[in-house]
Design a protein around this motif. Structure first.
Motif, short mmCIF file in Angstrom:
data_model
loop_
_atom_site.label_atom_id
_atom_site.label_comp_id
_atom_site.label_asym_id
_atom_site.label_seq_id
_atom_site.Cartn_x
_atom_site.Cartn_y
_atom_site.Cartn_z
N ALA A 66 0.82 -1.21 0.00
CA ALA A 66 0.00 0.00 0.00
C ALA A 66 0.86 1.26 0.00
O ALA A 66 0.58 2.23 -0.72
CB ALA A 66 -0.93 -0.01 1.21
N LEU A 67 1.93 1.26 0.80
CA LEU A 67 2.80 2.42 0.89
C LEU A 67 3.49 2.69 -0.45
O LEU A 67 3.55 3.83 -0.92
CB LEU A 67 3.85 2.20 1.98
N VAL A 69 2.56 1.73 -3.51
CA VAL A 69 1.59 2.16 -4.53
C VAL A 69 1.20 3.61 -4.32
O VAL A 69 1.11 4.39 -5.26
CB VAL A 69 0.35 1.24 -4.52
N SER A 70 0.98 3.99 -3.06
CA SER A 70 0.63 5.37 -2.75
C SER A 70 1.76 6.33 -3.12
O SER A 70 1.54 7.39 -3.71
CB SER A 70 0.29 5.50 -1.27
N ARG A 71 2.98 5.96 -2.80
CA ARG A 71 4.14 6.82 -3.07
C ARG A 71 4.41 6.94 -4.57
O ARG A 71 4.80 7.99 -5.07
CB ARG A 71 5.36 6.28 -2.35
N ASN A 73 2.20 6.87 -6.96
CA ASN A 73 1.20 7.80 -7.50
C ASN A 73 1.18 7.75 -9.03
O ASN A 73 1.29 8.76 -9.72
CB ASN A 73 1.48 9.23 -7.01
N LYS A 78 -0.75 -0.47 -9.29
CA LYS A 78 -1.91 -0.69 -8.43
C LYS A 78 -1.75 -2.00 -7.67
O LYS A 78 -0.93 -2.86 -8.01
CB LYS A 78 -3.20 -0.72 -9.25
#
Length: 534
Positions: A66-67, A69-71, A73, A78
């Protein structure tokens, strides 16, 4: 869960090791944080022939999905949590008899495999021979014209696909496709089929694969019987009670019918038994052969022959507004050969085949025209089948008998002229050929549609309608001519306990889609019944 990374692009001469660098950059992490990277899909982008690239979809396991994928951006990054769940919870209804599977093409093979692995010990009956004996029988037919009506290119272990290209391309989106590819790989198929954009196994490797799956079925308690023909379905009060195989009655209350698209005598038997089926459209036409080098140059330009590139393929379509027909290429076999594919005496039909290497001189494809109930004579559910038979008989006679194929050069076909000599292409069809006019064994509207289609295809692949390209007649077995109607539980609407499945039932169009349909049918049986030995 895993991280899915799309659109990682390499130039044709880039080393594969660069993939990890590109992924690390996209994810904004170091290469050391990428211990395992799995290729999910590889496709060739040849839209610009002077700039050919490889596009990759990849999968990465990481403790901080999750970290990351979020970073990152990035729309191409995904979290993917899709999983094929092989286990299907068994139902509670007692099973009186072992489930029976008729046919060992993709639908029957995978239905039986899932039933066996789930503890249901299926009985599998195949009218043709095991694949090794079948291969010898088919090769004898190709060399002598001695046809075995029970074991041939259409019938036997592996189904019709065992003597084709082994293409695994499918347009369906189903979680079961991953399971099918995984099982094929376990059974000996190349690992690359899991990620190639247009995967194929090839006839040579596919024979080993189906043998290994057969042995898995046996290892899990299933029984497999060859040279075992379904002759009759016994039913009472709208339900299956037993079947007759080679004259022997076998109790049965769950019957999977995975007979393939050419089991005409079985269609006739089911029609007599009152099984509801209906006419279904299909397509007929010819096989067209070109030099594989012509296709490679058209698709790859200056990169034709590059070691990173496989033999080029094509898929062509055209709609004739004048004739209200679709014309399209079908079952294209790069670096392959055209083969005799008859299953009935004195009827001629051809097919295409490739080995895994796809390294033969010619490329071939069916070029076919849609036909449907408006073209068939009568309202019988089997009118389309009789339509096939009629034109196969004509082709046999026009060719001169003994499964000699009628052949015409494309240029002569377009000019309504009988060919007298070959040009750049030598036909690969081994039983032999005679120069004939193909219009003599095809409907007029098919002949006219083929002419229009060939001219259109030549605009897309320069040289497709070259005077010396070879046309070999005829191709009729593009799909089943009937659909055996079934309900939402995948049972025949006319007979409880009978499950029509795969291409022969009219519910699939290729190896993978037929295998998916076989799995669906097996799952329905599993969901309703507990295994016999429980």
């Amino acid at each position: 869960m895993t991280i899915r990374i799309n659109n990682i692009v390499l130039d044709i001469d880039d080393d594969l090791s660069l993939i990890k660098n590109k992924v690390a950059k996209k994810l904004k992490i170091s290469k050391s944080e990428i211990p395992n990277l799995k290729i999910i899909k590889e496709s060739i982008d040849a839209r610009k022939r002077d700039i050919i690239k490889f596009n990759y979809c990849l999968e990465l396991e990481h403790k901080n999905e999750a970290l990351i994928v979020s970073r990152a951006n990035d729309k191409d990054v995904k979290i993917d949590d899709s999983v094929f769940i092989e286990e299907v919870k068994p139902g509670s209804k007692p099973m009186t008899n072992r489930p029976v599977v008729i046919g060992m093409g993709p639908a029957g093979l995978f239905a039986a495999l899932l039933l066996a692995k789930s503890g249901y010990r299926p009985l599998v009956f195949e009218r043709g021979e095991a694949v090794d004996e079948r291969t010898a029988t088919v090769e004898r037919f190709w060399s002598t014209g001695e046809l075995n009506k029970e074991s041939n290119v259409q019938f036997g272990e592996g189904g019709a696909g065992a003597f084709s290209d082994g293409k695994l391309t499918t347009r369906i989106k189903d979680r079961r496709c991953d399971f099918i590819l995984s099982e094929l790989i376990k059974a000996g198929a190349p690992e690359e089929i899991a990620y190639m954009g247009k995967p194929h196994v090839g006839t040579d490797i596919l024979k080993t694969v189906v043998k290994n799956i057969r042995e898995q079925i046996r290892a899990f308690g299933g029984e497999v019987h060859f040279s075992s023909k379904l002759e009759r379905i016994i039913h009472k009060d709208g339900s299956v009670k037993s079947i007759i195989v080679n004259g022997n009655e076998i109790p049965c209350d769950n019957l999977i019918i995975a007979i393939g698209h050419s089991s005409r005598d079985t269609y006739e038997m089911m029609c007599r038994e009152g099984i509801i089926m209906n006419q279904k459209p299909f397509a007929i036409g010819v096989r067209v052969e070109h030099p594989q080098s012509l296709i490679d140059i058209n698709q790859y330009g200056k990169f034709a022959g590059h070691p990173r590139l496989r033999a080029a393929e094509y898929r062509l379509t055209h709609t004739s507004d004048r004739l209200d027909r679709s014309i399209y290429s079908f079952c294209m076999c790069p670096g392959g050969e055209v083969v005799a594919a008859a299953s009935e005496e004195n009827r001629l039909v051809v097919n295409g085949m490739s080995y895994h290497a796809r390294d033969k001189e010619n490329a071939n494809s069916a070029v076919v025209v849609t036909v449907g109930p408006k073209d068939f004579e009568g309202t019988s559910p089997l009118a389309g089948m009789e339509f096939q038979r009629h034109y196969e008989e004509l082709a046999y006679k026009v060719g001169g008998g003994n499964y000699i194929a009628p052949v015409q050069l494309v240029g002569d076909f377009l000019r309504d002229k009988k060919s007298t000599r070959l040009g750049k292409v030598s036909p690969s069809y081994t039983p032999g050929y005679n120069f004939r006019e193909l219009k003599d064994c095809l409907p007029l509207y098919v002949t006219e549609a083929l002419k229009e289609g060939l001219v259109n295809f030549d605009k897309k692949i320069k040289g497709f309608a070259d005077d010396s390209a070879v046309m070999i007649g005829i191709e009729t077995r593009t799909s089943a001519p009937v659909r055996i109607e079934r309900n939402e539980n995948l049972e025949s609407i006319s007979l409880k306990g009978m499950y029509p499945a795969g291409e022969g039932a009219g519910f699939a169009g290729g190896i993978v889609s037929a295998a998916v349909d076989g799995l669906k049918v097996a799952e329905n049986i599993i969901k309703n019944f507990c295994p016999l030995n429980n």
